[in-house]
Design a protein around this motif. Sequence first.
Motif, PDB file in Angstrom:
ATOM      1  N   PRO A 435       0.808  -1.231   0.000  1.00 58.49           N
ATOM      2  CA  PRO A 435       0.000   0.000   0.000  1.00 58.49           C
ATOM      3  C   PRO A 435       0.839   1.279   0.000  1.00 58.49           C
ATOM      4  O   PRO A 435       0.471   2.270  -0.634  1.00 58.49           O
ATOM      5  CB  PRO A 435      -0.825  -0.122   1.288  1.00 58.49           C
ATOM      6  CG  PRO A 435      -0.906  -1.595   1.543  1.00 58.49           C
ATOM      7  CD  PRO A 435       0.403  -2.144   1.072  1.00 58.49           C
ATOM      8  N   GLU A 436       2.002   1.258   0.675  1.00 63.72           N
ATOM      9  CA  GLU A 436       2.854   2.441   0.671  1.00 63.72           C
ATOM     10  C   GLU A 436       3.450   2.696  -0.712  1.00 63.72           C
ATOM     11  O   GLU A 436       3.555   3.853  -1.159  1.00 63.72           O
ATOM     12  CB  GLU A 436       3.970   2.268   1.706  1.00 63.72           C
ATOM     13  CG  GLU A 436       3.481   2.190   3.146  1.00 63.72           C
ATOM     14  CD  GLU A 436       4.621   2.082   4.132  1.00 63.72           C
ATOM     15  OE1 GLU A 436       5.788   2.233   3.683  1.00 63.72           O
ATOM     16  OE2 GLU A 436       4.364   1.859   5.333  1.00 63.72           O
ATOM     17  N   ARG A 438       2.040   1.856  -3.550  1.00 65.95           N
ATOM     18  CA  ARG A 438       0.943   2.328  -4.390  1.00 65.95           C
ATOM     19  C   ARG A 438       0.647   3.803  -4.107  1.00 65.95           C
ATOM     20  O   ARG A 438       0.380   4.587  -5.032  1.00 65.95           O
ATOM     21  CB  ARG A 438      -0.292   1.476  -4.147  1.00 65.95           C
ATOM     22  CG  ARG A 438      -1.421   1.721  -5.145  1.00 65.95           C
ATOM     23  CD  ARG A 438      -2.617   0.846  -4.855  1.00 65.95           C
ATOM     24  NE  ARG A 438      -2.304  -0.567  -5.025  1.00 65.95           N
ATOM     25  CZ  ARG A 438      -2.177  -1.441  -4.013  1.00 65.95           C
ATOM     26  NH1 ARG A 438      -2.331  -1.032  -2.755  1.00 65.95           N
ATOM     27  NH2 ARG A 438      -1.893  -2.700  -4.239  1.00 65.95           N
ATOM     28  N   ARG A 439       0.691   4.201  -2.857  1.00 65.06           N
ATOM     29  CA  ARG A 439       0.417   5.595  -2.494  1.00 65.06           C
ATOM     30  C   ARG A 439       1.511   6.521  -3.041  1.00 65.06           C
ATOM     31  O   ARG A 439       1.215   7.626  -3.533  1.00 65.06           O
ATOM     32  CB  ARG A 439       0.337   5.714  -0.969  1.00 65.06           C
ATOM     33  CG  ARG A 439      -0.025   7.124  -0.488  1.00 65.06           C
ATOM     34  CD  ARG A 439      -0.275   7.175   1.005  1.00 65.06           C
ATOM     35  NE  ARG A 439       0.852   6.716   1.793  1.00 65.06           N
ATOM     36  CZ  ARG A 439       0.892   5.541   2.429  1.00 65.06           C
ATOM     37  NH1 ARG A 439      -0.146   4.699   2.361  1.00 65.06           N
ATOM     38  NH2 ARG A 439       1.940   5.182   3.132  1.00 65.06           N
ATOM     39  N   GLU A 440       2.762   6.111  -2.979  1.00 61.55           N
ATOM     40  CA  GLU A 440       3.861   6.931  -3.513  1.00 61.55           C
ATOM     41  C   GLU A 440       3.764   7.077  -5.028  1.00 61.55           C
ATOM     42  O   GLU A 440       3.980   8.167  -5.584  1.00 61.55           O
ATOM     43  CB  GLU A 440       5.211   6.319  -3.127  1.00 61.55           C
ATOM     44  CG  GLU A 440       5.523   6.355  -1.636  1.00 61.55           C
ATOM     45  CD  GLU A 440       5.766   7.762  -1.126  1.00 61.55           C
ATOM     46  OE1 GLU A 440       6.061   8.661  -1.948  1.00 61.55           O
ATOM     47  OE2 GLU A 440       5.660   7.972   0.090  1.00 61.55           O
ATOM     48  N   ARG A 442       1.039   6.925  -6.900  1.00 61.22           N
ATOM     49  CA  ARG A 442      -0.096   7.776  -7.254  1.00 61.22           C
ATOM     50  C   ARG A 442       0.184   9.248  -6.976  1.00 61.22           C
ATOM     51  O   ARG A 442      -0.353  10.131  -7.677  1.00 61.22           O
ATOM     52  CB  ARG A 442      -1.325   7.342  -6.465  1.00 61.22           C
ATOM     53  CG  ARG A 442      -1.927   6.024  -6.942  1.00 61.22           C
ATOM     54  CD  ARG A 442      -3.098   5.628  -6.091  1.00 61.22           C
ATOM     55  NE  ARG A 442      -3.696   4.388  -6.581  1.00 61.22           N
ATOM     56  CZ  ARG A 442      -4.703   3.755  -5.961  1.00 61.22           C
ATOM     57  NH1 ARG A 442      -5.223   4.278  -4.841  1.00 61.22           N
ATOM     58  NH2 ARG A 442      -5.194   2.650  -6.464  1.00 61.22           N
TER      59      ARG A 442
END
Length: 465
Positions: A435-436, A438-440, A442
């Motif tokens: 998840p980290e 993916r967040r970076e 995006r």
Amino acid sequence: MGKISTKDSKDKIRHKPLYKDITETGTLSTGKRSKQSKNDDEDFDDEQVLDAAASRRILKLAREQQEEIESEENHIKVAEKPRFQMISPESDDSDADAAYEDMTDEGEDEYYDDDEVEEIDEEEAKLFDSYFKSGDNAFGSFNLADKIMAKLEETKQTKTEQTERPQDKVFLPPRVIEAYEKVGQSLHHWRNGKLPKLFKVLPSIKNWEDLIFVTNPEAWTPQVVYEATRLFVSNLTANKAERFVNLVLYPRIRQDIEESDEHKLNYHLYRSLKKSLYKPAAFFRGFLFPLIQEGCTTREAMIVGSVLTKCSVPVQHSSVALSWLLEQEFNPATTVFIRILVEKKYALPYQTIDDLVLYFMRFRVITDQNKNDIILDDATEIAEQRRLAQSPPMPLVWHKAFLAFAQRYKNDITEDQRDFLMEVVRQRGHREIGPEIRRELRAGSERSTTTAPKEDKEDDIMSFF
């Protein structure tokens, strides 16, 4: 006081007049010729006649001597002729025919007089034989082809001896070997103080590699290894320092890690490894690349990676080393070095960033939906991708390297690359790190295609190694 009589004194002082001296030389002529001068002229003419006669006699003697020399030379030329020589039919000299018949019938001993035969010294005979060796030719002529072939055979033999010479031996003067063996014995117990002068001058010697092996580097103390690394890395060029790092430092560090109980590296050897980074090209080519190629363990990668973390390395060398690591087969130890170099937050050129994107895209699972979206070279690469898809989950160090890349270079990738990496995270993502990542990804912006790349240089980055 009585008078001095001048008559006796004049008789005593009287000498030869000056004009007689002048006339005798023939440079002065007088008007009146006395009887005495006539007598002198007659004597002078007689002397001239005698001189001409003497000169004629000298010329006659010289002519006779010249004739004798020419006759001797003719005899020598006849002696040099072979005993069985064919006479050309064009020769009509009857005297030569008679001489030839006498020579063939009676022999050379009867033809020559004993007085005319000269003895030849042994040295002259050896010198003559060295220039004119008798072979198959009956006349004993000089064979140049044989000499050339013999010389070629000699050079070929020397080359074969050099190639067959064992490479693990040192061919040095005995006195030099003895001196450096004593230096090596002192280095086996050295802890502090001054190093021997013979050891300090090694970097300035051309064949320092041979001399350094005479001292037996495997038995050096760790303190000597550190001092030697300082000495050689600072005084040698990058290519020569690479030889020292690869031949001395590399095997010693791997041996120390393997033999230690806790798989730790000696403090002085650790300092030696940091000191070798003074020449980054020598460190990467002489230590890091051979370590990866020969099979590096994770423990060794962590120890060597900590040196890279603490030391500053120029971006050019780091980008080249990173590109080389990305081309190697997947290995957790290799991924450790990739993560460390990415976390140093260099302003990498776009070429290296694209290599990083392709490296992480290699682990994307190929399905029927995304099969057409992936550009592959051949069927073998597709098979490799499917093999990776069936492999067990990726190690934690790979996810950490992926996260470090997303955090640092999320604004330096294109939208297509971002989509591919998002799919890799979806297929290979970690439950906590995924998840980290993916967040970076995006949060990043698209790389501008209008601006020039960061490293706009004419030379290729691989030219630094």
